[in-house]
Design a protein around this motif. Structure first.
Motif, PDB file in Angstrom:
ATOM      1  N   GLN A  26      -4.379   5.640  12.212  1.00 25.12           N
ATOM      2  CA  GLN A  26      -4.897   6.821  12.073  1.00 25.12           C
ATOM      3  C   GLN A  26      -5.951   7.096  11.148  1.00 25.12           C
ATOM      4  O   GLN A  26      -6.662   8.326  10.917  1.00 25.12           O
ATOM      5  N   TYR A  27      -6.480   5.862  10.766  1.00 21.51           N
ATOM      6  CA  TYR A  27      -7.711   6.022   9.939  1.00 21.51           C
ATOM      7  C   TYR A  27      -8.913   5.571  10.844  1.00 21.51           C
ATOM      8  O   TYR A  27      -9.953   5.304  10.128  1.00 21.51           O
ATOM      9  N   ASP A  28      -8.685   5.161  11.925  1.00 24.15           N
ATOM     10  CA  ASP A  28      -9.606   4.062  12.590  1.00 24.15           C
ATOM     11  C   ASP A  28     -10.948   5.072  12.831  1.00 24.15           C
ATOM     12  O   ASP A  28     -12.236   4.422  12.859  1.00 24.15           O
ATOM     13  N   GLU A  29     -10.829   6.236  13.011  1.00 19.06           N
ATOM     14  CA  GLU A  29     -12.097   7.068  13.305  1.00 19.06           C
ATOM     15  C   GLU A  29     -12.996   7.447  12.024  1.00 19.06           C
ATOM     16  O   GLU A  29     -14.161   7.711  12.028  1.00 19.06           O
ATOM     17  N   ASP A  30     -12.519   7.347  11.049  1.00 17.34           N
ATOM     18  CA  ASP A  30     -13.074   7.782   9.568  1.00 17.34           C
ATOM     19  C   ASP A  30     -12.666   7.029   8.464  1.00 17.34           C
ATOM     20  O   ASP A  30     -12.691   7.500   7.326  1.00 17.34           O
ATOM     21  N   ARG A  31     -12.238   5.828   8.666  1.00 16.98           N
ATOM     22  CA  ARG A  31     -11.654   4.950   7.541  1.00 16.98           C
ATOM     23  C   ARG A  31     -12.809   4.776   6.514  1.00 16.98           C
ATOM     24  O   ARG A  31     -12.500   4.992   5.103  1.00 16.98           O
ATOM     25  N   GLU A  32     -14.095   4.457   6.773  1.00 16.39           N
ATOM     26  CA  GLU A  32     -15.012   4.425   5.600  1.00 16.39           C
ATOM     27  C   GLU A  32     -15.351   5.798   4.725  1.00 16.39           C
ATOM     28  O   GLU A  32     -15.408   5.478   3.594  1.00 16.39           O
ATOM     29  N   LYS A  33     -15.205   6.889   5.571  1.00 11.97           N
ATOM     30  CA  LYS A  33     -15.189   8.098   4.682  1.00 11.97           C
ATOM     31  C   LYS A  33     -14.015   8.208   3.857  1.00 11.97           C
ATOM     32  O   LYS A  33     -14.458   8.818   2.620  1.00 11.97           O
ATOM     33  N   VAL A  34     -13.001   7.857   4.275  1.00 11.54           N
ATOM     34  CA  VAL A  34     -11.781   7.770   3.195  1.00 11.54           C
ATOM     35  C   VAL A  34     -11.975   7.004   2.177  1.00 11.54           C
ATOM     36  O   VAL A  34     -11.557   7.294   1.028  1.00 11.54           O
ATOM     37  N   ILE A  35     -12.521   5.885   2.341  1.00 11.26           N
ATOM     38  CA  ILE A  35     -12.807   4.776   1.297  1.00 11.26           C
ATOM     39  C   ILE A  35     -13.883   5.313   0.578  1.00 11.26           C
ATOM     40  O   ILE A  35     -13.677   5.044  -0.845  1.00 11.26           O
ATOM     41  N   GLU A  36     -14.775   6.192   0.985  1.00 11.72           N
ATOM     42  CA  GLU A  36     -15.929   6.567   0.035  1.00 11.72           C
ATOM     43  C   GLU A  36     -15.172   7.632  -0.706  1.00 11.72           C
ATOM     44  O   GLU A  36     -15.455   7.779  -1.910  1.00 11.72           O
ATOM     45  N   ARG A  37     -14.386   8.269  -0.497  1.00 15.12           N
ATOM     46  CA  ARG A  37     -13.591   9.371  -1.318  1.00 15.12           C
ATOM     47  C   ARG A  37     -12.873   8.702  -2.208  1.00 15.12           C
ATOM     48  O   ARG A  37     -12.593   9.136  -3.286  1.00 15.12           O
ATOM     49  N   LEU A  38     -12.367   7.483  -2.174  1.00 16.51           N
ATOM     50  CA  LEU A  38     -11.623   6.670  -2.976  1.00 16.51           C
ATOM     51  C   LEU A  38     -12.550   6.550  -4.160  1.00 16.51           C
ATOM     52  O   LEU A  38     -12.331   6.424  -5.439  1.00 16.51           O
ATOM     53  N   LYS A  39     -13.943   6.124  -3.769  1.00 18.23           N
ATOM     54  CA  LYS A  39     -14.878   5.712  -4.813  1.00 18.23           C
ATOM     55  C   LYS A  39     -15.168   7.080  -5.675  1.00 18.23           C
ATOM     56  O   LYS A  39     -15.303   6.737  -6.831  1.00 18.23           O
ATOM     57  N   GLU A  40     -15.436   8.037  -4.735  1.00 15.95           N
ATOM     58  CA  GLU A  40     -15.855   9.251  -5.643  1.00 15.95           C
ATOM     59  C   GLU A  40     -14.926   9.633  -6.578  1.00 15.95           C
ATOM     60  O   GLU A  40     -15.208  10.207  -7.566  1.00 15.95           O
ATOM     61  N   THR A  41     -13.408   9.410  -6.444  1.00 19.19           N
ATOM     62  CA  THR A  41     -12.538   9.872  -7.328  1.00 19.19           C
ATOM     63  C   THR A  41     -12.073   8.589  -8.166  1.00 19.19           C
ATOM     64  O   THR A  41     -11.189   8.761  -8.907  1.00 19.19           O
ATOM     65  N   ASN A  42     -12.662   7.547  -8.138  1.00 18.37           N
ATOM     66  CA  ASN A  42     -12.196   6.250  -8.949  1.00 18.37           C
ATOM     67  C   ASN A  42     -11.098   5.852  -8.772  1.00 18.37           C
ATOM     68  O   ASN A  42     -10.102   5.836  -9.535  1.00 18.37           O
ATOM     69  N   THR A  43     -10.453   5.898  -7.323  1.00 19.27           N
ATOM     70  CA  THR A  43      -9.182   5.672  -7.033  1.00 19.27           C
ATOM     71  C   THR A  43      -8.816   4.186  -6.520  1.00 19.27           C
ATOM     72  O   THR A  43      -9.570   3.898  -5.622  1.00 19.27           O
ATOM     73  N   ALA A  44      -8.104   3.515  -7.097  1.00 18.64           N
ATOM     74  CA  ALA A  44      -7.726   2.086  -6.738  1.00 18.64           C
ATOM     75  C   ALA A  44      -6.471   2.214  -5.799  1.00 18.64           C
ATOM     76  O   ALA A  44      -5.439   3.370  -5.988  1.00 18.64           O
ATOM     77  N   ILE A  45      -6.116   1.444  -4.813  1.00 18.17           N
ATOM     78  CA  ILE A  45      -4.982   1.658  -3.935  1.00 18.17           C
ATOM     79  C   ILE A  45      -4.317   0.132  -3.606  1.00 18.17           C
ATOM     80  O   ILE A  45      -5.120  -0.649  -3.496  1.00 18.17           O
ATOM     81  N   ILE A  46      -3.229   0.361  -3.298  1.00 13.51           N
ATOM     82  CA  ILE A  46      -2.577  -0.951  -2.634  1.00 13.51           C
ATOM     83  C   ILE A  46      -2.218  -0.456  -1.068  1.00 13.51           C
ATOM     84  O   ILE A  46      -1.579   0.804  -0.976  1.00 13.51           O
ATOM     85  N   THR A  47      -2.589  -1.105  -0.053  1.00 12.75           N
ATOM     86  CA  THR A  47      -2.258  -0.801   1.292  1.00 12.75           C
ATOM     87  C   THR A  47      -1.223  -1.679   1.839  1.00 12.75           C
ATOM     88  O   THR A  47      -1.345  -2.893   1.293  1.00 12.75           O
ATOM     89  N   VAL A  48      -0.364  -1.084   2.274  1.00 12.82           N
ATOM     90  CA  VAL A  48       1.186  -1.765   2.621  1.00 12.82           C
ATOM     91  C   VAL A  48       1.223  -2.300   4.135  1.00 12.82           C
ATOM     92  O   VAL A  48       1.379  -1.525   4.854  1.00 12.82           O
ATOM     93  N   GLY A  49       1.582  -3.549   4.064  1.00 18.50           N
ATOM     94  CA  GLY A  49       2.011  -3.931   5.516  1.00 18.50           C
ATOM     95  C   GLY A  49       3.331  -3.831   5.804  1.00 18.50           C
ATOM     96  O   GLY A  49       4.217  -3.586   4.955  1.00 18.50           O
ATOM     97  N   THR A  50       3.789  -3.773   7.148  1.00 17.45           N
ATOM     98  CA  THR A  50       5.166  -3.453   7.756  1.00 17.45           C
ATOM     99  C   THR A  50       5.637  -4.545   8.572  1.00 17.45           C
ATOM    100  O   THR A  50       6.556  -4.707   9.147  1.00 17.45           O
ATOM    101  N   ASP A  51       4.685  -5.287   8.725  1.00 20.48           N
ATOM    102  CA  ASP A  51       4.788  -6.671   9.634  1.00 20.48           C
ATOM    103  C   ASP A  51       3.857  -7.561   9.569  1.00 20.48           C
ATOM    104  O   ASP A  51       2.693  -7.462   8.715  1.00 20.48           O
ATOM    105  N   PHE A  52       3.904  -8.894  10.198  1.00 20.12           N
ATOM    106  CA  PHE A  52       2.659  -9.957   9.683  1.00 20.12           C
ATOM    107  C   PHE A  52       1.259  -9.188  10.368  1.00 20.12           C
ATOM    108  O   PHE A  52       0.331  -9.312   9.406  1.00 20.12           O
ATOM    109  N   GLU A  53       1.222  -8.605  11.579  1.00 17.29           N
ATOM    110  CA  GLU A  53      -0.025  -8.136  12.057  1.00 17.29           C
ATOM    111  C   GLU A  53      -0.726  -7.016  10.940  1.00 17.29           C
ATOM    112  O   GLU A  53      -1.875  -7.155  10.727  1.00 17.29           O
TER     113      GLU A  53
END
Length: 272
Positions: A26-53
């Motif tokens: 769902q973020y393939d087209e604009d992932r870096e922009k989403v991450i840039e907004r994390l930096k702008e808001t000084n937000t840290a995250i944990i991204t969570v897997g649901t299987d090995f891949e």
């Protein structure tokens, strides 16, 4: 020496979304922009897997961004054919960006009848990841849906076996007051999503919990908070969840914001 406290303040996040899935398509087209907004808001995250891949993808993303960490594991029902491939997950533990195991647990939401075999499968998968988390001294990221009684029974049993070596957080908490109190007894925290911005179902639990046992999350790209309902969720929206927690508890926003970040850093053993 006078500069040390200032540097520590600058390095600490302002917000912490402890559960999202920013590595998914769902973020393939604009992932870096989403991450840039994390930096702008000084937000840290944990991204969570649901299987090995997907866990592998989460780790790869975390290793290239200082404000992103990874949780690795196998979801109970995303793919019933999935197993916990121990050697493969052991290989991911080589990364110091892995801070949690999961999301794992029990999900009976769509089961029909007794579903004895399916419940047995889920419990075995959950048990493997409990042992794995304890072995690696990582916090369990619990997924639970329509199965809180069984999941809590299991966690209480393993708590008697492992004591304070068993650590965990009930992600997207939607259980009862009684279950919340039982989880507190075994030192499990609870995290809340944007759902709390449009329902009062969890207000009493949020008011009851000690503030140091609450964490904030988005579960992005799902369950966007008000005022973003109907849109794809993203981790920078976690501030709306934090605002609502402070409002429900009748506490100062800045104090709550800082405490929730401190909770995440402490419980996931993260040094920013």
């Amino acid at each position: 020496l006078l500069f040390i406290p200032i540097l520590l303040i600058l390095m600490s996040p302002s917000f912490f979304d402890i559960h999202s899935h920013i590595h998914v398509p769902q973020y393939d087209e604009d992932r870096e922009k989403v991450i840039e907004r994390l930096k702008e808001t000084n937000t840290a995250i944990i991204t969570v897997g649901t299987d090995f891949e997907s866990s592998q993808s989460a780790v790869a993303l975390a290793e290239t961004h200082e404000n992103i960490y990874a949780c690795i594991g196998v979801h109970p029902v995303d793919d019933p054919e999935r197993i916990f491939e121990l050697e493969k997950f052991e290989s991911l533990m080589a990364s110091n960006r892995v801070v949690s195991i999961g999301e794992c647990g029990l999900d009976y939401f769509r089961l029909e009848g007794d579903a004895i075999a399916e419940k047995k499968r889920q419990k075995a998968l959950f048990e493997q990841q409990i042992h794995f988390a304890v072995k690696h001294k990582k916090l369990l990221m619990i997924h639970c849906r329509s199965a809180y009684e069984d999941a809590t029974d299991m966690l209480e049993s393993f708590s008697r076996e492992y004591g304070d070596k068993l650590l965990g957080n009930a992600h997207f908490y939607a259980g009862s007051m009684d279950i919340a109190k039982r989880l507190l007894q075994i030192n499990f925290s609870m995290s809340f999503t944007g759902v709390i911005t449009f329902t009062h179902d969890y207000d009493e639990v949020i008011q009851m919990l000690p503030l140091d046992m609450i964490m904030s999350e988005t579960d992005a790209p799902y369950v966007s908070p008000v005022p973003y309902r109907g849109k794809r969720n993203e981790p920078s929206y976690v501030q709306e969840v934090v605002k609502k927690i402070a409002q429900i508890r009748g506490e100062d926003f800045d104090m709550v914001k800082k405490q929730l970040v401190d909770n995440a850093l402490k419980r996931f053993a993260i040094r920013p």
